[in-house]
Scaffold this motif. Structure first.
Motif, PDB file in Angstrom:
ATOM      1  N   SER A   1       0.624  -1.752   0.020  1.00 20.66           N
ATOM      2  CA  SER A   1      -0.399  -0.674   0.023  1.00 20.66           C
ATOM      3  C   SER A   1       1.017   1.306   0.067  1.00 20.66           C
ATOM      4  O   SER A   1       1.803   0.985   0.068  1.00 20.66           O
ATOM      5  CB  SER A   1      -1.223   0.148   1.436  1.00 20.66           C
ATOM      6  N   HIS A   2      -0.037   2.461  -0.301  1.00 23.37           N
ATOM      7  CA  HIS A   2       0.921   3.366  -0.059  1.00 23.37           C
ATOM      8  C   HIS A   2       1.414   3.877   1.097  1.00 23.37           C
ATOM      9  O   HIS A   2       2.975   4.647   1.156  1.00 23.37           O
ATOM     10  CB  HIS A   2      -0.045   4.491  -1.085  1.00 23.37           C
ATOM     11  N   LYS A   3       0.668   3.925   1.756  1.00 25.92           N
ATOM     12  CA  LYS A   3       1.547   4.141   3.531  1.00 25.92           C
ATOM     13  C   LYS A   3       2.320   2.916   3.925  1.00 25.92           C
ATOM     14  O   LYS A   3       3.752   3.170   4.957  1.00 25.92           O
ATOM     15  CB  LYS A   3       0.205   3.826   4.348  1.00 25.92           C
ATOM     16  N   MET A   4       2.155   1.742   3.657  1.00 25.46           N
ATOM     17  CA  MET A   4       3.164   1.019   4.415  1.00 25.46           C
ATOM     18  C   MET A   4       4.431   1.369   3.403  1.00 25.46           C
ATOM     19  O   MET A   4       5.762   1.009   3.553  1.00 25.46           O
ATOM     20  CB  MET A   4       2.779  -1.023   3.465  1.00 25.46           C
ATOM     21  N   LEU A   5       4.175   1.494   2.151  1.00 24.98           N
ATOM     22  CA  LEU A   5       5.543   2.136   0.804  1.00 24.98           C
ATOM     23  C   LEU A   5       6.318   2.898   1.682  1.00 24.98           C
ATOM     24  O   LEU A   5       7.600   3.269   2.151  1.00 24.98           O
ATOM     25  CB  LEU A   5       5.593   1.987  -0.529  1.00 24.98           C
ATOM     26  N   THR A   6       5.188   4.285   2.473  1.00 21.96           N
ATOM     27  CA  THR A   6       5.884   5.688   2.511  1.00 21.96           C
ATOM     28  C   THR A   6       6.960   4.738   4.072  1.00 21.96           C
ATOM     29  O   THR A   6       8.025   5.135   4.112  1.00 21.96           O
ATOM     30  CB  THR A   6       4.691   6.215   2.625  1.00 21.96           C
ATOM     31  N   GLN A   7       6.105   4.407   4.746  1.00 16.85           N
ATOM     32  CA  GLN A   7       6.264   3.718   5.552  1.00 16.85           C
ATOM     33  C   GLN A   7       8.495   3.443   6.161  1.00 16.85           C
ATOM     34  O   GLN A   7       8.803   3.549   6.611  1.00 16.85           O
ATOM     35  CB  GLN A   7       5.523   2.951   7.080  1.00 16.85           C
ATOM     36  N   ASN A   8       7.942   2.431   4.985  1.00 16.75           N
ATOM     37  CA  ASN A   8       9.377   1.095   4.767  1.00 16.75           C
ATOM     38  C   ASN A   8      10.306   2.419   4.424  1.00 16.75           C
ATOM     39  O   ASN A   8      11.556   1.958   5.081  1.00 16.75           O
ATOM     40  CB  ASN A   8       9.541  -0.416   3.836  1.00 16.75           C
ATOM     41  N   LEU A   9       9.931   3.195   3.501  1.00 17.52           N
ATOM     42  CA  LEU A   9      11.249   3.952   2.565  1.00 17.52           C
ATOM     43  C   LEU A   9      11.483   5.312   3.506  1.00 17.52           C
ATOM     44  O   LEU A   9      12.729   4.447   3.962  1.00 17.52           O
ATOM     45  CB  LEU A   9      10.329   4.102   1.916  1.00 17.52           C
ATOM     46  N   ARG A  10      10.641   5.344   4.506  1.00 16.33           N
ATOM     47  CA  ARG A  10      11.935   6.626   5.764  1.00 16.33           C
ATOM     48  C   ARG A  10      12.300   5.629   6.635  1.00 16.33           C
ATOM     49  O   ARG A  10      12.766   5.545   7.297  1.00 16.33           O
ATOM     50  CB  ARG A  10      10.511   7.451   6.597  1.00 16.33           C
ATOM     51  N   MET A  11      11.801   4.222   6.924  1.00 11.90           N
ATOM     52  CA  MET A  11      13.095   3.312   8.454  1.00 11.90           C
ATOM     53  C   MET A  11      13.651   3.262   6.772  1.00 11.90           C
ATOM     54  O   MET A  11      14.686   3.269   8.193  1.00 11.90           O
ATOM     55  CB  MET A  11      11.482   2.374   8.427  1.00 11.90           C
TER      56      MET A  11
END
Length: 124
Positions: free
Chosen positions: A54-64
């Motif tokens: 999902s957009h949210k999970m991709l964003t969270q993982n990229l930030r991490m």
């Protein structure tokens, strides 16, 4: 106070190593690292490469991954802004491990599939 040696011990609940391991040892992080191993990608390209994220999970993982110094995020001053992601040297090092896991998965896929079927048939 936790020492450097204790901080690097995966067996200790309070170690930084365990925190890092927990961050990178999730399915989305591993798939993102694998996709970025092919080269620099924009967010939408990366989302297309990592099917199901999902957009949210991709964003969270990229930030991490960026926080942990594994992914570099570059923003270009265009309208709309162009953002690209690439692996850092540390990310490339981790990709070698991810590649090894992929090889292992392909090598033992049939074995694991058979074991799961047998387990499920016997009421697991």
């Amino acid at each position: 106070m936790v020492t450097k040696q204790e901080d690097a011990d995966l067996r200790r609940a309070d170690s930084l190593a365990r925190e890092i391991f927990s961050d990178v040892a999730n399915k989305w992080a591993l798939l993102i690292i694998e996709a970025l191993g092919e080269g620099t990608l924009r967010f939408s390209e990366l989302r297309n490469q990592v099917q199901g994220v999902s957009h949210k999970m991709l964003t969270q993982n990229l930030r991490m991954l960026e926080r942990n110094g594994l992914v570099d995020r570059r923003v270009y001053p265009t309208v709309p802004p162009r953002v690209e992601y690439r692996l850092t040297e540390a990310g490339e090092g981790l990709r070698a491990t991810v590649d090894g896991m992929c090889v292992w998965t392909h090598q033992f896929f049939g074995h694991i599939e058979t074991a799961r079927r047998r387990f499920d048939e016997n009421g697991g």
